[in-house]
Design a protein around this motif. Structure first.
Motif, short mmCIF file in Angstrom:
data_model
loop_
_atom_site.label_atom_id
_atom_site.label_comp_id
_atom_site.label_asym_id
_atom_site.label_seq_id
_atom_site.Cartn_x
_atom_site.Cartn_y
_atom_site.Cartn_z
N THR A 144 0.83 -1.19 0.00
CA THR A 144 0.00 0.00 0.00
C THR A 144 0.88 1.25 0.00
OG1 THR A 144 -0.13 -0.07 2.42
CG2 THR A 144 -1.89 -1.18 1.19
N GLY A 177 -6.13 1.24 -6.23
CA GLY A 177 -6.08 2.55 -5.59
C GLY A 177 -6.49 3.65 -6.54
N SER A 178 -6.26 4.90 -6.14
CA SER A 178 -6.65 6.07 -6.94
C SER A 178 -5.42 6.72 -7.55
CB SER A 178 -7.40 7.09 -6.06
OG SER A 178 -6.58 7.54 -5.00
N ASN A 192 -1.97 5.96 -5.57
CA ASN A 192 -2.03 5.76 -4.12
C ASN A 192 -2.75 4.44 -3.87
OD1 ASN A 192 -1.98 6.13 -1.34
ND2 ASN A 192 -3.87 7.30 -1.34
N VAL A 193 -1.98 3.39 -3.56
CA VAL A 193 -2.53 2.03 -3.42
C VAL A 193 -3.24 1.91 -2.07
CG1 VAL A 193 -2.00 -0.42 -3.32
CG2 VAL A 193 -0.77 1.07 -4.92
N LEU A 194 -4.51 1.48 -2.11
CA LEU A 194 -5.32 1.34 -0.90
C LEU A 194 -5.58 -0.12 -0.53
CD1 LEU A 194 -7.97 4.07 -1.80
CD2 LEU A 194 -5.93 4.36 -0.39
N ASP A 195 -5.53 -1.01 -1.53
CA ASP A 195 -5.88 -2.41 -1.28
C ASP A 195 -4.97 -3.28 -2.14
OD1 ASP A 195 -7.38 -4.63 -0.38
OD2 ASP A 195 -8.48 -4.65 -2.26
#
Length: 396
Positions: A144, A177-178, A192-195
Motif C-alpha cells: 500500500t 487505488g486512486s 495511491n494504493v489502498l488495497d
C-alpha cells in the motif's frame, strides 16, 4: 431521350448492424427494395409508350383506338389538339418518372453517408475505450501507499480515477487505488494504493480503470480454536497463565537462549524484582539532565534524578514535581562566565526545599565554578520536601 437506367441498391445496410449498435440496417434494406419495385414498374410502363429516342412507341396505339385519328386524317383540328395534348401528357409523365428515380438514388446516397458516419463514431468510441486501459513494465513491489509506474502515453487517465494494476502472469497479485497524477506526454503514472492482493515484485502490470473500493462487510464468525502442539527445542510458545511445555509447567517470566527449551526466569538473577536483592555486573547510572535557565527554575525529577543548571543570572528555584519519598536527588549549580549568581529557594509547600536549622548554603560565586548539592525526599508532618543533605563547592 433514352430510357432511364433501372435503379438497383448498391449497398446492403444489414451488414452494418453487426458492428454498429442499434443501427436499423434491415429496415433500410426493406425501404430501398420498395423504391426499386416502384421505379421498375414505372420504367416498365414507360417502355410501353416511349421509344428509346423519346418518341411514342410503335404500336402503342391499336386500331380500335384510331377512331379519332382517322378523323384527324380528314382534317379534324379538334382531334389534332386532343392528340397533341395526350402526347405532351405522356412526355411529362416520363420526365416525372425519371425525376423520381433520380430522387431515390439521392436518398440511397444519403443513407450510405449516414452509415459511414455511424461507423466512424463507433471507431472513435472504441478508441476512447482503449484509452482507459494500459500496461507497464516498471518493477514494483506489491504494497500500500504511493507507487510510481511508467505506462503508455496518451491514455484517458486523470487524477482521482480508481485503477486496478494486476500481474499479467497471475491476476491474484494486484494493487488497487486512486490515481495521484498522470502525465499523458511521458506516461508517468503515480497511484495511491489502498488495497492489495498477493505479494512480491512484478514488472508485467495490466492497468484498467475500476470503481472505488466498496464498504467493508460484516466480520464473519470466529473459527474453532485449534489444538495446541508441542514446540520444538529453542521455540517459545505463547503462554496465557500456565502452559505445559514437554511436561513442564512454567509460570511467570521465562528465558531462552534460542537453542534450548525456555525455562523459568529467576528474580534477582535474570531480572530485577521488588523485594529481591540483585547483584549488577555492569555499571548502572542515571542520565544527567539539563534544567533550562530562566527566571524561575523548573525541575521535574521524574526524568531528572540527577540534573545540572548553568546560572545566567540570579534565579528562583521553584518546587520540584513528581518527587518520590526515599529517593536521593543531586543538583549541579554552575556559574556562567560572569559569576556571582545566586539562587532563592522555594521552601513552602509540597516539593519545596528544606535546609534545616543551618539554612540554605552559600554558593560559590567564582565564574565557571560549580557546586554539587544533594537532597533526600522525605515527608515530615505530611509534607513531602527535598531535605538538604550536603554540598561540595568549588569544582572547576
Amino acid at each position: 431521350m433514352s430510357q432511364p437506367p433501372p435503379y438497383a441498391p448498391s449497398h446492403s445496410f444489414v451488414s452494418n448492424s453487426a458492428t454498429l449498435a442499434n443501427f436499423p440496417g434491415q429496415a433500410l434494406d426493406i425501404e430501398f427494395n420498395g423504391i426499386k419495385t416502384t421505379t421498375d414498374a414505372i420504367e416498365a410502363n414507360l417502355k410501353l409508350i416511349q421509344r428509346d429516342d423519346g418518341a411514342l412507341a410503335n404500336q402503342s396505339v391499336s386500331a380500335d383506338q384510331l377512331t379519332d385519328d382517322l378523323r384527324l386524317l380528314v382534317g379534324d383540328l379538334t382531334i389534332t389538339s386532343q392528340v397533341n395534348a395526350s402526347r405532351d401528357a405522356a412526355v411529362a409523365s416520363a420526365a416525372a418518372a425519371a425525376s423520381s428515380q433520380t430522387a431515390a438514388a439521392g436518398s440511397a446516397t444519403s443513407a450510405s453517408t449516414s452509415a459511414t458516419n455511424a461507423a466512424a463514431s463507433a471507431t472513435a468510441a472504441q478508441g476512447f475505450v482503449a484509452g482507459l486501459a494500459g500496461s507497464s513494465v516498471s518493477s514494483v513491489a506489491i504494497a500500500t501507499g504511493s507507487k510510481s509506474f511508467t505506462a503508455q502515453t496518451g491514455k484517458q487517465w486523470a487524477a482521482g480515477q480508481f485503477v486496478t494494476l494486476s500481474s499479467n502472469a497471475n491476476s491474484a497479485n494486484y494493487m488497487h487505488g486512486s490515481i495521484t497524477s498522470y502525465n499523458s506526454g511521458t506516461g508517468a503514472l503515480v497511484v495511491n494504493v489502498l488495497d492489495i492482493g498477493g505479494s512480491g515484485t512484478f514488472a508485467d502490470w495490466n492497468i484498467a480503470i475500476s470503481g472505488s473500493q466498496g464498504p467493508i462487510g460484516q466480520t464473519g464468525p470466529s473459527g474453532a480454536v485449534g489444538v495446541s502442539g508441542t514446540p520444538s527445542a529453542g521455540q517459545i510458545p505463547s503462554w496465557t497463565s500456565a502452559t505445559t511445555l514437554k511436561g513442564t509447567t512454567i509460570n511467570g517470566l521465562v528465558k531462552s537462549n534460542g537453542a534450548s527449551d525456555p525455562t523459568a526466569a529467576a528474580a534477582g538473577t535474570d531480572y530485577v524484582a521488588p523485594g529481591t536483592a540483585t547483584a549488577f555486573t555492569k555499571q548502572q547510572s542515571f542520565t544527567l539532565a539539563t534544567i533550562t535557565d530562566q527566571a524561575t527554575l523548573s525541575w521535574d525529577v521524574s526524568g531528572a534524578q540527577k540534573a545540572k543548571v548553568t546560572l545566567g543570572g540570579n534565579r528562583t528555584m521553584g518546587a520540584v514535581t513528581n518527587a518520590v519519598e526515599g529517593t536521593t536527588y543531586s543538583l549541579w549549580v554552575i556559574q556562567d562566565g560572569t559569576g556571582s549568581r545566586t539562587i532563592s529557594w522555594t521552601t513552602t509547600g509540597a516539593g519545596s526545599f528544606d535546609f534545616g536549622a543551618g539554612g540554605a548554603p552559600t554558593l560559590t560565586t567564582t565564574l565557571n565554578k560549580a557546586d554539587l548539592l544533594t537532597f533526600e525526599a522525605i515527608a515530615i508532618g505530611g509534607t513531602l520536601k527535598l531535605r538538604f543533605s550536603g554540598i561540595m563547592r568549588g569544582f572547576s
